[in-house]
Scaffold this active site. Structure first.
Site, PDB file in Angstrom:
ATOM      1  N   LYS A 111       0.815  -1.220   0.000  1.00 24.57           N
ATOM      2  CA  LYS A 111       0.000   0.000   0.000  1.00 24.57           C
ATOM      3  C   LYS A 111       0.852   1.275   0.000  1.00 24.57           C
ATOM      4  CE  LYS A 111      -4.459  -1.625   1.622  1.00 24.57           C
ATOM      5  NZ  LYS A 111      -5.581  -1.487   2.511  1.00 24.57           N
ATOM      6  N   LYS A 192      -5.014  -9.496  -5.859  1.00 27.15           N
ATOM      7  CA  LYS A 192      -6.277  -9.840  -5.207  1.00 27.15           C
ATOM      8  C   LYS A 192      -7.360  -8.810  -5.553  1.00 27.15           C
ATOM      9  CE  LYS A 192      -6.196  -7.445  -0.844  1.00 27.15           C
ATOM     10  NZ  LYS A 192      -7.118  -7.291   0.221  1.00 27.15           N
ATOM     11  N   LYS A 195     -11.140  -3.509  -2.645  1.00 27.30           N
ATOM     12  CA  LYS A 195     -12.151  -2.441  -2.580  1.00 27.30           C
ATOM     13  C   LYS A 195     -11.628  -1.141  -3.147  1.00 27.30           C
ATOM     14  CE  LYS A 195     -13.401  -3.392   2.084  1.00 27.30           C
ATOM     15  NZ  LYS A 195     -12.207  -3.123   2.847  1.00 27.30           N
TER      16      LYS A 195
END
Ligand code: AQP
Length: 324
Positions: A111, A192, A195
């Protein structure tokens, strides 16, 4: 009764990966365990959020918790920020967590990669997650595979605390499904389903219309071999579709692969659209029947219950560390 805790971040569109990888399990667990399911809104703040959108997403996620079948009469549903003990214990745990441990977290690396201004909160997030879990003397934590490393750290922190200050925390076990624990993106099956990924076509939101589901599945990236077998390394796109079919129909991936061998990818995609639209229909019908008042009431009552348990654990920890 054994205790179960888990949380979901109100960071975007809750997708079928969140549901099949973790949230569906929440519903199954609520009958036989004392369950606490949390909207982990403080975690959402580790990356920039628009305050008005975040406020709505918190309510939306609570509504989804109810829509998937969580029953407030059986389980405690609440928002993390409504129980201040989460932040307080997080600080205490940060003080016994090592910089090196947090630096090794792959989610932080992913991230923060390529970003200039990364918040300290994103770095210390796993200590807050440990606090969430340890506050409730949690035995089991149902999560997707991406949270395995954070769970291992939570266990290390709990054991370290117990060794240093005496038996205090229950050391929790992760519950990770054998199939469906890592649903991949439909457009980039090496990654993956997520969201917050920019490409909406990569995820099926629980609130997607049947047309959107159809468009996303029919356009899902596969390969040019046109031969159906399950092999996530060689055929990540196709294997992801087989997995989605398998977890929604409770059939093994081998069984699904054998059924579509010779029929081609088009038929698998068509049938997967039907199965997925059906899964979402039940959730969406319930979702649309829940009022905002009901959600606020559930969150308020849930926080009242959670606060009592969390405060007790926090005080015990403060005492052991020499603060009281
Ligand atoms: N792709 C996935 N497949 C299976 N399970 C998944 N989970 C997340 N993605 C998948 C599981 O869903 C639960 C809630 O996730 P989270 O809110 O903690 O956020 P996350 O793990 O960081 O997942 P997202 O969807 O990718 O959110 P963003 O984009 O905000 O980071 C967890 O149990 C998780 O394992």
């Amino acid at each position: 009764m054994t205790r179960v805790f888990s949380g979901v971040q109100p960071t975007g569109d809750i997708h079928i990966g969140n549901y099949l990888g973790a949230m569906k399990r929440f519903v199954e667990l609520q009958d036989e365990h004392e369950c606490f399911f949390c909207v982990v809104d403080l975690h959402a703040l580790t990356v920039p959020q628009n305050p008005d959108i975040l406020r709505n997403k918190i309510l939306q996620l609570a509504r989804i918790y109810l829509a998937i079948g969580l029953d407030p009469a059986k389980t405690t549903l609440f928002a993390q920020s409504h129980v201040p003990a989460h932040s307080e214990l997080a600080w205490l745990l940060q003080c016994i967590t090592y910089f090196g441990e947090l630096s090794r977290m792959t989610q932080f690396k992913d991230k923060s990669s390529g970003k200039e201004n990364v918040s300290v909160g994103l770095f210390t997030y796993p200590a807050l997650m440990a606090a969430d879990i340890l506050l409730y003397d949690t035995d089991y934590v149902p999560v997707g595979a991406d949270q395995k490393q954070h769970l291992e750290l939570t266990r290390d922190i709990a054991q370290r605390f117990n060794n240093r200050f005496g038996e205090t925390f229950v050391v929790p076990e992760p519950l990770i499904s054998d199939v469906g624990a890592k649903i991949m993106s439909l457009t980039d099956p090496e990654k993956k389903m997520s969201k917050s990924a920019e490409d909406e076509m990569g995820r099926i939101s629980l609130l997607d219309t049947p047309d959107m589901v159809k468009k996303k599945i029919m356009r899902a990236v596969t390969d040019s071999e046109n031969c159906v077998y399950y092999d996530p390394d060689k055929k990540p796109g196709l294997s992801n579709l087989i997995t989605l079919m398998s977890v929604q129909t409770n059939r093994s991936v081998e069984d699904i692969a054998a059924e579509y061998d010779g029929k081609g990818y088009g038929q698998l995609k068509k049938d997967l659209v039907e199965v997925t639209v059906n899964t979402l229909k039940g959730i969406q019908d319930k979702y649309n029947s829940i009022s905002e008042d009901e959600i606020r009431k559930v969150l308020s009552e849930g926080a009242d219950k959670a606060r009592v348990i969390a405060e007790k654990t926090l005080q015990k920890v403060q005492q052991k560390m020499g603060l009281r």
